[in-house]
Write a protein that holds these residues in place. Structure first.
Motif, PDB file in Angstrom:
ATOM      1  N   VAL A  85       0.846  -1.191   0.000  1.00 11.75           N
ATOM      2  CA  VAL A  85       0.000   0.000   0.000  1.00 11.75           C
ATOM      3  C   VAL A  85       0.882   1.242   0.000  1.00 11.75           C
ATOM      4  CG1 VAL A  85      -1.822   1.258   1.222  1.00 11.75           C
ATOM      5  CG2 VAL A  85      -1.746  -1.252   1.337  1.00 11.75           C
ATOM      6  N   CYS A  86       0.796   2.054  -1.035  1.00 12.19           N
ATOM      7  CA  CYS A  86       1.483   3.342  -1.057  1.00 12.19           C
ATOM      8  C   CYS A  86       0.552   4.367  -0.435  1.00 12.19           C
ATOM      9  CB  CYS A  86       1.843   3.743  -2.484  1.00 12.19           C
ATOM     10  SG  CYS A  86       2.969   2.578  -3.284  1.00 12.19           S
ATOM     11  N   ALA A  87       0.940   4.872   0.728  1.00 13.21           N
ATOM     12  CA  ALA A  87       0.097   5.808   1.477  1.00 13.21           C
ATOM     13  C   ALA A  87       0.921   7.075   1.712  1.00 13.21           C
ATOM     14  CB  ALA A  87      -0.347   5.184   2.804  1.00 13.21           C
ATOM     15  N   TYR A  89       3.394   7.851  -0.372  1.00 13.17           N
ATOM     16  CA  TYR A  89       4.749   7.518  -0.824  1.00 13.17           C
ATOM     17  C   TYR A  89       5.020   8.379  -2.043  1.00 13.17           C
ATOM     18  CZ  TYR A  89       8.811   4.698  -2.177  1.00 13.17           C
ATOM     19  OH  TYR A  89      10.082   4.268  -2.497  1.00 13.17           O
ATOM     20  N   VAL A  98       7.570  -2.235 -10.508  1.00 16.74           N
ATOM     21  CA  VAL A  98       6.111  -2.259 -10.475  1.00 16.74           C
ATOM     22  C   VAL A  98       5.541  -3.421 -11.296  1.00 16.74           C
ATOM     23  CG1 VAL A  98       4.110  -0.988 -11.346  1.00 16.74           C
ATOM     24  CG2 VAL A  98       5.846   0.195  -9.964  1.00 16.74           C
ATOM     25  N   ILE A 105       0.051  -3.892  -5.797  1.00 19.98           N
ATOM     26  CA  ILE A 105       0.404  -2.582  -5.244  1.00 19.98           C
ATOM     27  C   ILE A 105      -0.759  -1.630  -5.494  1.00 19.98           C
ATOM     28  CG2 ILE A 105       2.108  -0.730  -5.117  1.00 19.98           C
ATOM     29  CD1 ILE A 105       4.064  -2.366  -6.667  1.00 19.98           C
ATOM     30  N   ASN A 107      -2.244   2.500  -4.552  1.00 20.22           N
ATOM     31  CA  ASN A 107      -1.821   3.843  -4.163  1.00 20.22           C
ATOM     32  C   ASN A 107      -3.062   4.683  -3.905  1.00 20.22           C
ATOM     33  OD1 ASN A 107      -0.048   6.188  -3.965  1.00 20.22           O
ATOM     34  ND2 ASN A 107      -0.804   6.791  -5.988  1.00 20.22           N
ATOM     35  N   HIS A 109      -4.315   8.495  -4.123  1.00 18.18           N
ATOM     36  CA  HIS A 109      -3.891   9.722  -4.804  1.00 18.18           C
ATOM     37  C   HIS A 109      -4.952  10.797  -4.589  1.00 18.18           C
ATOM     38  CE1 HIS A 109      -1.952  12.217  -7.839  1.00 18.18           C
ATOM     39  NE2 HIS A 109      -3.157  12.481  -8.296  1.00 18.18           N
ATOM     40  N   VAL A 137      -8.271   5.568  -5.088  1.00 19.80           N
ATOM     41  CA  VAL A 137      -7.347   4.461  -4.823  1.00 19.80           C
ATOM     42  C   VAL A 137      -7.254   3.665  -6.112  1.00 19.80           C
ATOM     43  CG1 VAL A 137      -6.830   2.410  -3.453  1.00 19.80           C
ATOM     44  CG2 VAL A 137      -7.974   4.375  -2.384  1.00 19.80           C
ATOM     45  N   VAL A 140      -1.320   0.232  -8.909  1.00 23.88           N
ATOM     46  CA  VAL A 140      -0.134   0.894  -9.443  1.00 23.88           C
ATOM     47  C   VAL A 140       0.386   0.119 -10.648  1.00 23.88           C
ATOM     48  CG1 VAL A 140       2.267   1.537  -8.949  1.00 23.88           C
ATOM     49  CG2 VAL A 140       0.493   1.892  -7.212  1.00 23.88           C
ATOM     50  N   ASP A 145       0.367   7.314 -11.746  1.00 23.52           N
ATOM     51  CA  ASP A 145      -1.031   7.589 -11.387  1.00 23.52           C
ATOM     52  C   ASP A 145      -2.001   7.161 -12.490  1.00 23.52           C
ATOM     53  OD1 ASP A 145      -0.109   8.711  -8.990  1.00 23.52           O
ATOM     54  OD2 ASP A 145       0.069  10.705  -9.882  1.00 23.52           O
TER      55      ASP A 145
END
Ligand code: GAR
Length: 210
Positions: A85-87, A89, A98, A105, A107, A109, A137, A140, A145
């Motif tokens: 989880v990119c929180a 990042y 990736v 994964i 993220n 945004h 959400v 990734v 994005d």
């Protein structure tokens, strides 16, 4: 329980929301490790306060983005996460890191993707004069994005907003949005199929609205 590795660069309020939801029994997950590209990230303190292992490495110590990502993801892989989880990042990730982890994964945004990718999303939204803004959400992928959107939360833009006020209104919605998405993933109701986001076996025509 879903095993999570969380990547965070800064304040860590989304991480804290995850840790608190788990502690309250509201999310069937376990944070196996928190990883940062910034040793001073407050996120690391939130992790350590709940006895979650927290590690930071610096991009300065690696010659290339690929070398940094290889080091970062070997630390991440060592805790055997089901989901990364990119929180908050804030580092761009290389395709090499990736692509082999596609579908594992996510993220969060701070915009209604595909609008306003990249940085300064709240200012971008104000400059564009949109009436509605929010958070997404997404899975990734190598495109910044640009991966399949899983869920979104919308907020109004109101007269007198500046980037800071708008950011605060969005952030309030980010925490429940991320938790709701993690619950869907933990329950196996969402996964990434070969052609995009799948939900109950059907390709989502549009993201979940939360
Ligand atoms: C959040 O608003 C998140 O959406 C954003 O950074 C903030 C982190 O807050 N992420 C990005 O901009 C990713 N490009 P937090 O550290 O308090 O969770």
């Amino acid at each position: 329980a879903l095993r999570l590795a969380v990547l965070a660069s800064g304040r860590g309020s989304n991480l804290r929301a995850i840790l608190e939801a788990i502690a309250r029994g509201e999310l069937d997950a376990h944070v196996a490790g928190v990883f940062s590209d910034r040793a001073k990230a407050t996120a690391l303190e939130h992790a350590r306060a709940t006895c979650v292992p927290a590690t930071a490495i610096s991009a300065k110590d690696y010659p290339t983005r690929e070398a940094f990502d290889e080091a970062m993801f070997s630390l991440v892989d060592a805790v055997h996460p089901d989901l990364i989880v990119c929180a908050g990042y804030m580092r761009l990730m290389s395709a090499d890191a990736v692509t082999p982890r596609a579908g594992r994964i996510i993220n969060i945004h701070p915009s209604l993707l595909p609008a306003f990718k990249g940085l300064h999303t709240h200012q971008q939204a104000l400059d564009a004069g949109v009436a509605e803004h929010g958070a997404s959400v997404h899975f990734v992928t190598a495109e910044l994005d640009g991966g399949p959107v899983i869920a979104q939360a919308r907020v109004p833009v109101v007269p007198g907003d500046d980037a800071e006020r708008l950011a605060a209104r969005v952030l309030e919605r980010e925490h429940p949005l991320l938790l709701a998405t993690l619950r869907e993933l933990a329950a196996g109701r969402i996964g990434l199929g070969p052609d995009g986001v799948q939900h109950d076996g059907a390709i989502l025509a549009s993201p979940l609205q939360l």
